[in-house]
Write an enzyme that holds these catalytic residues in place. Structure first.
Site, short mmCIF file in Angstrom:
data_model
loop_
_atom_site.label_atom_id
_atom_site.label_comp_id
_atom_site.label_asym_id
_atom_site.label_seq_id
_atom_site.Cartn_x
_atom_site.Cartn_y
_atom_site.Cartn_z
N LYS A 119 0.95 -1.18 -0.02
CA LYS A 119 0.09 0.14 -0.13
C LYS A 119 0.82 1.34 0.00
CE LYS A 119 -2.43 1.69 3.60
NZ LYS A 119 -3.49 1.86 4.40
N GLN A 155 -12.25 8.52 10.33
CA GLN A 155 -12.34 7.02 10.73
C GLN A 155 -13.32 6.67 11.63
OE1 GLN A 155 -10.14 4.94 9.14
NE2 GLN A 155 -8.79 6.37 8.16
N ASN A 170 -14.88 14.37 21.65
CA ASN A 170 -14.05 15.11 21.18
C ASN A 170 -13.51 16.16 21.17
OD1 ASN A 170 -12.95 14.27 18.14
ND2 ASN A 170 -14.01 16.19 17.63
N SER A 193 -5.89 12.00 16.18
CA SER A 193 -4.33 12.36 15.64
C SER A 193 -3.47 12.92 16.73
CB SER A 193 -4.49 13.22 14.22
OG SER A 193 -5.44 14.10 14.48
N THR A 243 -2.89 6.00 17.08
CA THR A 243 -1.27 6.28 17.24
C THR A 243 -0.90 5.29 16.20
OG1 THR A 243 -1.48 7.14 19.43
CG2 THR A 243 0.58 6.36 18.75
N ASP A 244 -0.43 5.85 15.10
CA ASP A 244 0.37 5.00 14.00
C ASP A 244 1.60 5.67 13.59
OD1 ASP A 244 -0.78 7.21 12.77
OD2 ASP A 244 -1.74 6.29 11.10
N LYS A 297 2.78 10.39 18.04
CA LYS A 297 1.52 10.52 18.54
C LYS A 297 1.35 9.90 19.89
CE LYS A 297 -0.44 10.80 14.01
NZ LYS A 297 -1.40 10.16 12.97
N GLY A 307 -3.45 -0.89 18.07
CA GLY A 307 -3.67 -1.06 16.68
C GLY A 307 -2.90 -0.35 15.75
P1 NAD Z 1 -9.19 13.07 10.99
O1 NAD Z 1 -8.29 14.20 10.84
O2 NAD Z 1 -10.52 12.91 10.24
O3 NAD Z 1 -9.58 13.36 12.41
C1 NAD Z 1 -8.73 13.37 13.58
C2 NAD Z 1 -9.65 13.45 14.81
O4 NAD Z 1 -8.60 13.63 15.88
C3 NAD Z 1 -10.64 14.45 15.01
O5 NAD Z 1 -11.68 13.93 15.68
C4 NAD Z 1 -9.95 15.45 15.80
O6 NAD Z 1 -10.82 16.30 16.64
C5 NAD Z 1 -9.04 14.85 16.60
N1 NAD Z 1 -7.92 15.37 17.20
C6 NAD Z 1 -6.84 16.09 16.44
N2 NAD Z 1 -6.05 16.56 17.15
C7 NAD Z 1 -6.63 16.27 18.43
C8 NAD Z 1 -5.76 16.73 19.68
N3 NAD Z 1 -4.81 17.34 19.98
N4 NAD Z 1 -6.43 16.05 20.80
C9 NAD Z 1 -7.52 15.53 20.72
N5 NAD Z 1 -8.21 15.22 19.44
C10 NAD Z 1 -7.57 15.54 18.55
O7 NAD Z 1 -8.45 11.73 10.92
P2 NAD Z 1 -8.77 10.04 10.93
O8 NAD Z 1 -8.75 9.95 9.20
O9 NAD Z 1 -10.08 10.03 11.56
O10 NAD Z 1 -7.67 9.52 11.60
C11 NAD Z 1 -7.48 9.52 13.01
C12 NAD Z 1 -6.05 8.82 13.18
O11 NAD Z 1 -6.22 7.57 13.10
C13 NAD Z 1 -4.89 9.45 12.70
O12 NAD Z 1 -3.79 9.61 13.54
C14 NAD Z 1 -4.62 8.42 11.55
O13 NAD Z 1 -3.24 8.50 11.40
C15 NAD Z 1 -4.82 7.09 12.54
N6 NAD Z 1 -5.15 5.91 11.62
C16 NAD Z 1 -4.82 4.84 11.94
C17 NAD Z 1 -4.78 3.55 11.47
C18 NAD Z 1 -4.38 2.40 12.09
O14 NAD Z 1 -4.22 1.37 11.04
N7 NAD Z 1 -4.11 2.36 13.25
C19 NAD Z 1 -5.46 3.73 10.01
C20 NAD Z 1 -5.94 4.79 9.69
C21 NAD Z 1 -5.82 6.21 10.21
#
Ligand code: NAD
Length: 293
Positions: free
Chosen positions: A39, A110, A131, A171, A193-194, A198, A264
């Site tokens: 990917k 997500q 949130n 994030s 956290t990825d 983070k 995860g």
């Molecule tokens: P997004 O940008 O759509 O949403 C981010 C979320 O985090 C929002 O709810 C925002 O309000 C919140 N946020 C941002 N900064 C913050 C802070 N300082 N304190 C508290 N909350 C905060 O992102 P998304 O696409 O929903 O992805 C969310 C996270 O999941 C990202 O960090 C992304 O990299 C991670 N992710 C992980 C995997 C995995 O396999 N583990 C897969 C996809 C995404």
């Protein structure tokens, strides 16, 4: 992965010095299903202004017998689905059977996928959410409503007091949820956290939990456990890969009082598995587009 017949190759992730983008690839090979590929994609922070999703990815599958490209599949939706599936699998295997209140931390792209997949794992009776910008919780409230469940916006103390299962999908680079806020017996799926730096929950909470993950190497470097391990509160040997629980070589949850935490981190094999399944479906339905390379 737990049977050692499938493995992930080292992850590449680079700041490319253009458009503030982080670009990389995750790849691997499953000798049983013969899923081989990668990917490729990353994070383009300026995309939102262009009406595009910031996270962009494409999965490329290769024929394991010849090395020829088998398929290119859009990865954005698949990433959300496989990440939600991973979190749901952790709830299936690690949450208490009597879990009834689901707590969500995060309400971004997500989060609705996470919520939908989690709701299938236990007969949840209520969804609560927090949130940083509470207005975004509306999207979680509407998923709960579709499923006939009440939704409540809560503070973090209330969330920890009420929830039997907590999903974190933000994030954030600072701990949001503290150890003192979480009840014994709770299952946490920490999915946001990825990346190095983070953090969604206090390192003390990770240290107090029995920690499970998709892959230990990622958990301790880019996952939620990186902070507890870095501070010497948790040892990598104390982390269990969830495949061992699924394959029954580890018992999973040991008692009703223990806190279980799934870190995860997201591995390439998940992307290959879900993309392979989608390609098989598309071919079977006659909707795959044949291209001569
Ligand atoms: P997004 O940008 O759509 O949403 C981010 C979320 O985090 C929002 O709810 C925002 O309000 C919140 N946020 C941002 N900064 C913050 C802070 N300082 N304190 C508290 N909350 C905060 O992102 P998304 O696409 O929903 O992805 C969310 C996270 O999941 C990202 O960090 C992304 O990299 C991670 N992710 C992980 C995997 C995995 O396999 N583990 C897969 C996809 C995404």
């Amino acid at each position: 992965m737990a049977r050692k017949s499938a493995y992930n190759f080292p992850v590449i992730r680079e700041a490319i010095g253009h458009a503030d983008a982080l670009y990389g690839f995750k790849s691997g090979f499953d000798r049983e299903s013969l899923a081989l590929g990668l990917k490729s994609g990353g994070f383009w922070p300026g995309n939102i202004d262009k009406g595009l999703t910031n996270h962009q990815s494409t999965v490329f599958l290769f024929d394991a017998d010849s090395g020829r490209c088998r398929a290119a599949v859009g990865g954005n939706l698949l990433t959300a689905l496989r990440t939600a599936a991973a979190s749901a699998v952790s709830i299936k295997y690690l949450a208490r059977p009597d879990a009834r209140v689901l707590g969500m931390i995060g309400a971004g792209h997500q989060s609705t996928f996470q919520l939908k997949a989690a709701l299938d794992q236990r007969p949840f009776e209520k969804v609560i959410g927090w949130n940083i910008e509470p207005a975004a919780l509306e999207r979680l409230a509407s998923v709960a409503k579709e499923r006939g469940l009440p939704f409540e916006s809560v503070d973090l103390d209330q969330l920890g007091r009420q929830a039997d299962v907590i999903i974190t999908i933000t994030s954030s680079f600072e701990p949001i949820l503290k150890a003192a806020q979480v009840r014994p017996g709770t299952h946490l799926a920490c999915m946001g956290t990825d990346t190095k730096g983070k953090q969604e929950v206090e390192a003390e909470l990770v240290a107090a939990a029995t920690v499970f993950t998709d892959e230990i190497a990622q958990s301790i470097t880019i996952g939620e456990a990186q902070h507890a391990v870095g501070r010497g509160l948790l040892s990598a040997d104390g982390i269990v890969e969830i495949g061992a629980v699924i394959n029954r070589t580890d018992p999973g949850r040991r008692s009703d009082d223990e806190i279980t935490l799934f870190d995860g981190t997201g591995v390439g094999l998940q992307d290959l598995a879900v993309a392979s399944a989608v390609v098989d479906l598309a071919v079977a339905r006659g909707i795959a587009i044949d291209v001569d390379l």
